[in-house]
Design a protein around this motif. Structure first.
Motif, PDB file in Angstrom:
ATOM      1  N   MET A 140       0.860  -1.179   0.000  1.00 46.40           N
ATOM      2  CA  MET A 140       0.000   0.000   0.000  1.00 46.40           C
ATOM      3  C   MET A 140       0.907   1.244   0.000  1.00 46.40           C
ATOM      4  O   MET A 140       1.818   1.348   0.812  1.00 46.40           O
ATOM      5  CB  MET A 140      -0.882  -0.013   1.246  1.00 46.40           C
ATOM      6  CG  MET A 140      -1.792   1.201   1.353  1.00 46.40           C
ATOM      7  SD  MET A 140      -2.866   1.169   2.808  1.00 46.40           S
ATOM      8  CE  MET A 140      -4.223   0.197   2.196  1.00 46.40           C
ATOM      9  N   ASN A 141       0.643   2.168  -0.908  1.00 47.43           N
ATOM     10  CA  ASN A 141       1.462   3.380  -0.942  1.00 47.43           C
ATOM     11  C   ASN A 141       0.991   4.376   0.127  1.00 47.43           C
ATOM     12  O   ASN A 141      -0.069   4.221   0.723  1.00 47.43           O
ATOM     13  CB  ASN A 141       1.495   4.003  -2.342  1.00 47.43           C
ATOM     14  CG  ASN A 141       0.170   4.613  -2.769  1.00 47.43           C
ATOM     15  OD1 ASN A 141      -0.603   5.097  -1.956  1.00 47.43           O
ATOM     16  ND2 ASN A 141      -0.071   4.608  -4.064  1.00 47.43           N
ATOM     17  N   VAL A 142       1.806   5.384   0.347  1.00 49.40           N
ATOM     18  CA  VAL A 142       1.530   6.355   1.410  1.00 49.40           C
ATOM     19  C   VAL A 142       0.219   7.095   1.178  1.00 49.40           C
ATOM     20  O   VAL A 142      -0.569   7.289   2.113  1.00 49.40           O
ATOM     21  CB  VAL A 142       2.715   7.340   1.541  1.00 49.40           C
ATOM     22  CG1 VAL A 142       2.394   8.447   2.519  1.00 49.40           C
ATOM     23  CG2 VAL A 142       3.966   6.607   1.979  1.00 49.40           C
ATOM     24  N   ASP A 143      -0.045   7.517  -0.057  1.00 46.61           N
ATOM     25  CA  ASP A 143      -1.289   8.252  -0.340  1.00 46.61           C
ATOM     26  C   ASP A 143      -2.522   7.405  -0.023  1.00 46.61           C
ATOM     27  O   ASP A 143      -3.496   7.908   0.538  1.00 46.61           O
ATOM     28  CB  ASP A 143      -1.332   8.716  -1.797  1.00 46.61           C
ATOM     29  CG  ASP A 143      -0.352   9.846  -2.074  1.00 46.61           C
ATOM     30  OD1 ASP A 143       0.027  10.559  -1.113  1.00 46.61           O
ATOM     31  OD2 ASP A 143       0.028  10.010  -3.243  1.00 46.61           O
ATOM     32  N   ALA A 144      -2.468   6.131  -0.360  1.00 48.05           N
ATOM     33  CA  ALA A 144      -3.595   5.239  -0.074  1.00 48.05           C
ATOM     34  C   ALA A 144      -3.759   5.061   1.439  1.00 48.05           C
ATOM     35  O   ALA A 144      -4.892   5.033   1.950  1.00 48.05           O
ATOM     36  CB  ALA A 144      -3.399   3.895  -0.749  1.00 48.05           C
ATOM     37  N   LEU A 145      -2.646   4.966   2.146  1.00 50.82           N
ATOM     38  CA  LEU A 145      -2.710   4.843   3.597  1.00 50.82           C
ATOM     39  C   LEU A 145      -3.325   6.092   4.206  1.00 50.82           C
ATOM     40  O   LEU A 145      -4.189   6.014   5.086  1.00 50.82           O
ATOM     41  CB  LEU A 145      -1.299   4.625   4.173  1.00 50.82           C
ATOM     42  CG  LEU A 145      -1.207   4.581   5.699  1.00 50.82           C
ATOM     43  CD1 LEU A 145      -2.017   3.418   6.259  1.00 50.82           C
ATOM     44  CD2 LEU A 145       0.244   4.492   6.123  1.00 50.82           C
ATOM     45  N   TYR A 146      -2.912   7.270   3.735  1.00 53.40           N
ATOM     46  CA  TYR A 146      -3.462   8.521   4.238  1.00 53.40           C
ATOM     47  C   TYR A 146      -4.957   8.611   3.959  1.00 53.40           C
ATOM     48  O   TYR A 146      -5.731   9.053   4.809  1.00 53.40           O
ATOM     49  CB  TYR A 146      -2.740   9.721   3.624  1.00 53.40           C
ATOM     50  CG  TYR A 146      -1.331   9.946   4.147  1.00 53.40           C
ATOM     51  CD1 TYR A 146      -0.820   9.214   5.217  1.00 53.40           C
ATOM     52  CD2 TYR A 146      -0.521  10.906   3.581  1.00 53.40           C
ATOM     53  CE1 TYR A 146       0.457   9.435   5.690  1.00 53.40           C
ATOM     54  CE2 TYR A 146       0.772  11.133   4.050  1.00 53.40           C
ATOM     55  CZ  TYR A 146       1.250  10.394   5.120  1.00 53.40           C
ATOM     56  OH  TYR A 146       2.512  10.620   5.590  1.00 53.40           O
ATOM     57  N   GLY A 191       1.597  24.433   3.532  1.00 54.59           N
ATOM     58  CA  GLY A 191       2.850  24.094   2.861  1.00 54.59           C
ATOM     59  C   GLY A 191       2.696  23.602   1.435  1.00 54.59           C
ATOM     60  O   GLY A 191       3.683  23.242   0.800  1.00 54.59           O
ATOM     61  N   ARG A 192       1.452  23.560   0.943  1.00 53.23           N
ATOM     62  CA  ARG A 192       1.171  23.146  -0.441  1.00 53.23           C
ATOM     63  C   ARG A 192       1.826  21.808  -0.817  1.00 53.23           C
ATOM     64  O   ARG A 192       2.307  21.621  -1.920  1.00 53.23           O
ATOM     65  CB  ARG A 192       1.599  24.222  -1.423  1.00 53.23           C
ATOM     66  CG  ARG A 192       0.911  25.534  -1.172  1.00 53.23           C
ATOM     67  CD  ARG A 192       0.534  26.165  -2.464  1.00 53.23           C
ATOM     68  NE  ARG A 192      -0.116  27.451  -2.217  1.00 53.23           N
ATOM     69  CZ  ARG A 192      -1.285  27.750  -2.712  1.00 53.23           C
ATOM     70  NH1 ARG A 192      -1.922  26.892  -3.462  1.00 53.23           N
ATOM     71  NH2 ARG A 192      -1.821  28.914  -2.479  1.00 53.23           N
ATOM     72  N   ALA A 212      -2.023  12.435   7.792  1.00 55.00           N
ATOM     73  CA  ALA A 212      -2.825  11.992   6.652  1.00 55.00           C
ATOM     74  C   ALA A 212      -3.302  13.148   5.794  1.00 55.00           C
ATOM     75  O   ALA A 212      -3.651  12.972   4.626  1.00 55.00           O
ATOM     76  CB  ALA A 212      -4.022  11.172   7.131  1.00 55.00           C
ATOM     77  N   PHE A 213      -3.301  14.350   6.357  1.00 54.11           N
ATOM     78  CA  PHE A 213      -3.779  15.519   5.619  1.00 54.11           C
ATOM     79  C   PHE A 213      -2.677  16.163   4.771  1.00 54.11           C
ATOM     80  O   PHE A 213      -2.924  17.171   4.115  1.00 54.11           O
ATOM     81  CB  PHE A 213      -4.397  16.533   6.586  1.00 54.11           C
ATOM     82  CG  PHE A 213      -5.643  15.999   7.241  1.00 54.11           C
ATOM     83  CD1 PHE A 213      -6.888  16.164   6.646  1.00 54.11           C
ATOM     84  CD2 PHE A 213      -5.555  15.298   8.426  1.00 54.11           C
ATOM     85  CE1 PHE A 213      -8.023  15.641   7.231  1.00 54.11           C
ATOM     86  CE2 PHE A 213      -6.694  14.768   9.023  1.00 54.11           C
ATOM     87  CZ  PHE A 213      -7.927  14.939   8.424  1.00 54.11           C
ATOM     88  N   ALA A 214      -1.497  15.566   4.766  1.00 52.29           N
ATOM     89  CA  ALA A 214      -0.390  16.099   3.964  1.00 52.29           C
ATOM     90  C   ALA A 214      -0.782  16.186   2.493  1.00 52.29           C
ATOM     91  O   ALA A 214      -0.470  17.162   1.818  1.00 52.29           O
ATOM     92  CB  ALA A 214       0.863  15.241   4.139  1.00 52.29           C
ATOM     93  N   GLY A 215      -1.489  15.195   1.995  1.00 50.89           N
ATOM     94  CA  GLY A 215      -1.924  15.204   0.600  1.00 50.89           C
ATOM     95  C   GLY A 215      -2.975  16.268   0.322  1.00 50.89           C
ATOM     96  O   GLY A 215      -3.029  16.830  -0.773  1.00 50.89           O
ATOM     97  N   VAL A 216      -3.790  16.569   1.320  1.00 55.98           N
ATOM     98  CA  VAL A 216      -4.836  17.583   1.182  1.00 55.98           C
ATOM     99  C   VAL A 216      -4.202  18.954   0.932  1.00 55.98           C
ATOM    100  O   VAL A 216      -4.755  19.780   0.211  1.00 55.98           O
ATOM    101  CB  VAL A 216      -5.733  17.618   2.446  1.00 55.98           C
ATOM    102  CG1 VAL A 216      -6.706  18.772   2.412  1.00 55.98           C
ATOM    103  CG2 VAL A 216      -6.471  16.289   2.601  1.00 55.98           C
ATOM    104  N   ALA A 217      -3.027  19.178   1.526  1.00 58.98           N
ATOM    105  CA  ALA A 217      -2.354  20.472   1.418  1.00 58.98           C
ATOM    106  C   ALA A 217      -2.027  20.839  -0.030  1.00 58.98           C
ATOM    107  O   ALA A 217      -1.796  22.007  -0.336  1.00 58.98           O
ATOM    108  CB  ALA A 217      -1.083  20.475   2.265  1.00 58.98           C
ATOM    109  N   GLN A 218      -2.017  19.867  -0.919  1.00 59.59           N
ATOM    110  CA  GLN A 218      -1.734  20.121  -2.331  1.00 59.59           C
ATOM    111  C   GLN A 218      -2.929  20.732  -3.058  1.00 59.59           C
ATOM    112  O   GLN A 218      -2.795  21.169  -4.194  1.00 59.59           O
ATOM    113  CB  GLN A 218      -1.338  18.817  -3.021  1.00 59.59           C
ATOM    114  CG  GLN A 218      -0.084  18.195  -2.446  1.00 59.59           C
ATOM    115  CD  GLN A 218       0.182  16.830  -3.031  1.00 59.59           C
ATOM    116  OE1 GLN A 218       0.012  16.624  -4.235  1.00 59.59           O
ATOM    117  NE2 GLN A 218       0.596  15.896  -2.193  1.00 59.59           N
TER     118      GLN A 218
END
Length: 151
Positions: A1-7, A98-99, A114-120
């Motif tokens: 499982m990749n990080v984005d899927a885990l998040y 932090g985009r 898990a919200f690191a991807g949301v920042a994009q």
């Protein structure tokens, strides 16, 4: 499982199984915030006992991101001092603003990483920050009220 899927799984788990959901007594402050961009809403209550965030309860309507952020917020700040809670808020805001370029500290933010991807996605950042801004306002009111009562 990749990080984005885990998040994504972490966010969905908090959305489906929210921690702290449901407005509870006692509380010192209650605020209602709305994200005008998408219509997400949260009513959030804070109970402060001395310097400790004793409880955060909320009633939220909206997307999975805003509701999951409220659940994660509850996990992170309940039991911490108000000062520690505000430090967590600063960390989360840095991550969200932090985009996608800020590397989150899992030891500090726990499931909030898990919200690191949301920042994009700038339009979704407001969703993730909604409960945190409500918590900030309610906690500031609760602390001010407690300070007045002691004076």
């Amino acid at each position: 499982m990749n990080v984005d899927a885990l998040y994504q799984e972490i966010i969905l788990d908090h959305y489906k199984n929210p921690h702290g959901s449901g407005l509870r007594d006692p509380f010192e402050a209650e605020v209602h915030h709305v994200n005008p961009t998408c219509g997400d809403e949260i009513t959030l209550r804070v109970h402060v006992d001395g310097e400790t965030v004793a409880d955060v309860s909320y009633d939220a309507e909206g997307c999975s991101i805003s509701q999951a952020a409220a659940s994660v917020l509850n996990d992170l700040v309940v039991g911490k001092t108000v000062t520690e809670g505000f430090a967590l808020l600063d960390e989360f805001q840095s991550l969200m603003q932090g985009r996608g370029q800020v590397e989150p500290d899992e030891d500090v933010l726990e499931d909030a990483i898990a919200f690191a991807g949301v920042a994009q996605f700038p339009a979704r950042v407001k969703c993730a920050l909604l409960p945190w801004m409500a918590w900030k306002d309610a906690t500031a009111q609760a602390v001010a009220q407690e300070t007045e009562e002691k004076a």
